[in-house]
Design a protein around this motif. Structure first.
Motif, PDB file in Angstrom:
ATOM      1  N   ILE A  12       0.813  -1.219   0.000  1.00 40.49           N
ATOM      2  CA  ILE A  12       0.000   0.000   0.000  1.00 40.49           C
ATOM      3  C   ILE A  12       0.845   1.267   0.000  1.00 40.49           C
ATOM      4  O   ILE A  12       0.302   2.382  -0.065  1.00 40.49           O
ATOM      5  CB  ILE A  12      -0.937  -0.009   1.234  1.00 40.49           C
ATOM      6  CG1 ILE A  12      -2.156   0.874   0.997  1.00 40.49           C
ATOM      7  CG2 ILE A  12      -0.196   0.427   2.489  1.00 40.49           C
ATOM      8  CD1 ILE A  12      -3.079   0.342  -0.043  1.00 40.49           C
ATOM      9  N   ASP A  14       2.904   2.938  -2.130  1.00 43.26           N
ATOM     10  CA  ASP A  14       2.771   3.908  -3.223  1.00 43.26           C
ATOM     11  C   ASP A  14       1.383   4.527  -3.253  1.00 43.26           C
ATOM     12  O   ASP A  14       1.225   5.726  -3.514  1.00 43.26           O
ATOM     13  CB  ASP A  14       3.080   3.236  -4.556  1.00 43.26           C
ATOM     14  CG  ASP A  14       4.547   2.839  -4.680  1.00 43.26           C
ATOM     15  OD1 ASP A  14       5.379   3.433  -3.972  1.00 43.26           O
ATOM     16  OD2 ASP A  14       4.853   1.925  -5.471  1.00 43.26           O
ATOM     17  N   TYR A  15       0.374   3.710  -2.981  1.00 43.94           N
ATOM     18  CA  TYR A  15      -0.988   4.242  -3.001  1.00 43.94           C
ATOM     19  C   TYR A  15      -1.191   5.275  -1.901  1.00 43.94           C
ATOM     20  O   TYR A  15      -1.907   6.265  -2.093  1.00 43.94           O
ATOM     21  CB  TYR A  15      -2.002   3.114  -2.844  1.00 43.94           C
ATOM     22  CG  TYR A  15      -3.431   3.598  -2.791  1.00 43.94           C
ATOM     23  CD1 TYR A  15      -4.106   3.939  -3.956  1.00 43.94           C
ATOM     24  CD2 TYR A  15      -4.096   3.726  -1.574  1.00 43.94           C
ATOM     25  CE1 TYR A  15      -5.419   4.396  -3.920  1.00 43.94           C
ATOM     26  CE2 TYR A  15      -5.395   4.189  -1.532  1.00 43.94           C
ATOM     27  CZ  TYR A  15      -6.049   4.519  -2.699  1.00 43.94           C
ATOM     28  OH  TYR A  15      -7.340   4.986  -2.650  1.00 43.94           O
ATOM     29  N   SER A  16      -0.585   5.057  -0.743  1.00 41.53           N
ATOM     30  CA  SER A  16      -0.747   6.006   0.361  1.00 41.53           C
ATOM     31  C   SER A  16      -0.204   7.382   0.001  1.00 41.53           C
ATOM     32  O   SER A  16      -0.743   8.404   0.426  1.00 41.53           O
ATOM     33  CB  SER A  16      -0.062   5.474   1.625  1.00 41.53           C
ATOM     34  OG  SER A  16       1.339   5.365   1.433  1.00 41.53           O
ATOM     35  N   GLN A  18      -0.192   8.613  -3.113  1.00 42.23           N
ATOM     36  CA  GLN A  18      -1.188   9.174  -4.020  1.00 42.23           C
ATOM     37  C   GLN A  18      -2.406   9.657  -3.241  1.00 42.23           C
ATOM     38  O   GLN A  18      -2.987  10.698  -3.561  1.00 42.23           O
ATOM     39  CB  GLN A  18      -1.604   8.130  -5.053  1.00 42.23           C
ATOM     40  CG  GLN A  18      -0.468   7.638  -5.926  1.00 42.23           C
ATOM     41  CD  GLN A  18      -0.880   6.457  -6.788  1.00 42.23           C
ATOM     42  OE1 GLN A  18      -2.050   6.111  -6.885  1.00 42.23           O
ATOM     43  NE2 GLN A  18       0.099   5.823  -7.425  1.00 42.23           N
ATOM     44  N   ALA A  55      -8.540   0.291  -0.555  1.00 40.47           N
ATOM     45  CA  ALA A  55      -7.354   0.038  -1.377  1.00 40.47           C
ATOM     46  C   ALA A  55      -6.691  -1.284  -1.026  1.00 40.47           C
ATOM     47  O   ALA A  55      -6.278  -2.045  -1.916  1.00 40.47           O
ATOM     48  CB  ALA A  55      -6.360   1.179  -1.208  1.00 40.47           C
ATOM     49  N   TYR A  59      -6.237  -4.674  -3.785  1.00 40.71           N
ATOM     50  CA  TYR A  59      -5.023  -5.356  -4.209  1.00 40.71           C
ATOM     51  C   TYR A  59      -5.155  -6.878  -4.129  1.00 40.71           C
ATOM     52  O   TYR A  59      -4.418  -7.607  -4.804  1.00 40.71           O
ATOM     53  CB  TYR A  59      -3.830  -4.898  -3.364  1.00 40.71           C
ATOM     54  CG  TYR A  59      -3.211  -3.609  -3.834  1.00 40.71           C
ATOM     55  CD1 TYR A  59      -2.374  -3.575  -4.937  1.00 40.71           C
ATOM     56  CD2 TYR A  59      -3.471  -2.409  -3.183  1.00 40.71           C
ATOM     57  CE1 TYR A  59      -1.800  -2.381  -5.378  1.00 40.71           C
ATOM     58  CE2 TYR A  59      -2.914  -1.212  -3.610  1.00 40.71           C
ATOM     59  CZ  TYR A  59      -2.079  -1.208  -4.709  1.00 40.71           C
ATOM     60  OH  TYR A  59      -1.526  -0.028  -5.143  1.00 40.71           O
TER      61      TYR A  59
END
Length: 241
Positions: A12, A14-16, A18, A55, A59
């Protein structure tokens, strides 16, 4: 559990980042619309709790990650507890980032040559700080409550099927009771506690009260997520992947 938690945080990560950019944009729009920074920390807190649950579950179905993960030396119990640990971590990160960012923005607004009304609404003042902390407390309850409802559904049905069930469950849990109480006149029974509610809000408006409200909100969020985790453990153990 530690291994599962670290795996989830790696997935998570990279998503965090964004999500933080998106949260800052939404918080900035909220601040401009309200002409106040009070709601900004709450926006990030709520978004990180809710979107963290969404999210991490999304995944699971990418390249059969949820199935492959169980071939690792981690149990289903570890997967569930690690997931909830990540959700709680993201929520706290959103709260901290929101508070730090909002206080920094207020400090800049205090030093910058802004018009009187705008300077008062955006400036660093005790009232604004208390409002920021209270928005974090309120949104922590809301965000953790929504995440606590979403996550067991994801663990039971998976991301694809859960998107079909969650709207109906949300309506049933949030809107349904209000409709029933309104139709049966049950809301009239709450009129007698109006004075008590006013006293509570009067206490919250004090520095001690807003601090207590944040501590209580975090405890409530922990209870929500704890109960949800217990339900998810039962559901995920019986799910066939």
């Amino acid at each position: 559990m530690k291994r599962a938690y670290l795996i989830e945080m790696t997935v998570i990560r990279d998503y965090s980042r964004q999500l933080f950019a998106l949260g800052v944009f939404v918080a900035a729009c909220t601040c401009l619309g309200m002409q106040s920074v009070a709601a900004a920390p709450g926006v990030l807190t709520c978004m990180y709790f809710i979107m963290g649950a969404l999210a991490t579950s999304a995944y699971d179905e990418q390249n059969d990650w949820g199935l492959y993960r169980l071939t690792m030396p981690i149990s289903r119990r570890d997967v569930v507890l690690g997931r909830y640990g990540v959700i709680a971590t993201l929520g706290i990160m959103g709260m901290a980032a929101g508070l730090i960012g909002a206080i920094a923005l207020s400090a800049i607004a205090t030093a910058a040559p802004l018009p009187g009304d705008l300077k008062a609404s955006l400036g660093l003042s005790p009232d604004n700080i208390q409002a920021m902390v209270f928005s974090c407390a309120l949104c922590a309850i809301v965000g953790s409550g929504v995440a606590a409802i979403e996550e067991p559904v994801y663990f039971r049905f998976g991301q694809t099927k859960a998107t079909q069930w969650i709207p109906m469950i949300s309506v049933f849990l949030f809107i349904g009771p209000m409709v029933i109480l309104g139709a049966t006149g049950g809301l009239d029974n709450f009129a007698g506690i109006a004075d008590a509610i006013r006293d509570i809000f009067a206490f919250i408006e004090t520095p001690l009260g807003v601090t207590v409200s944040l501590v209580v909100a975090l405890c409530i969020a922990a209870v929500f997520l704890g109960i949800s985790a217990a339900v998810s453990l039962k559901l995920y153990e019986k799910r066939e992947l």
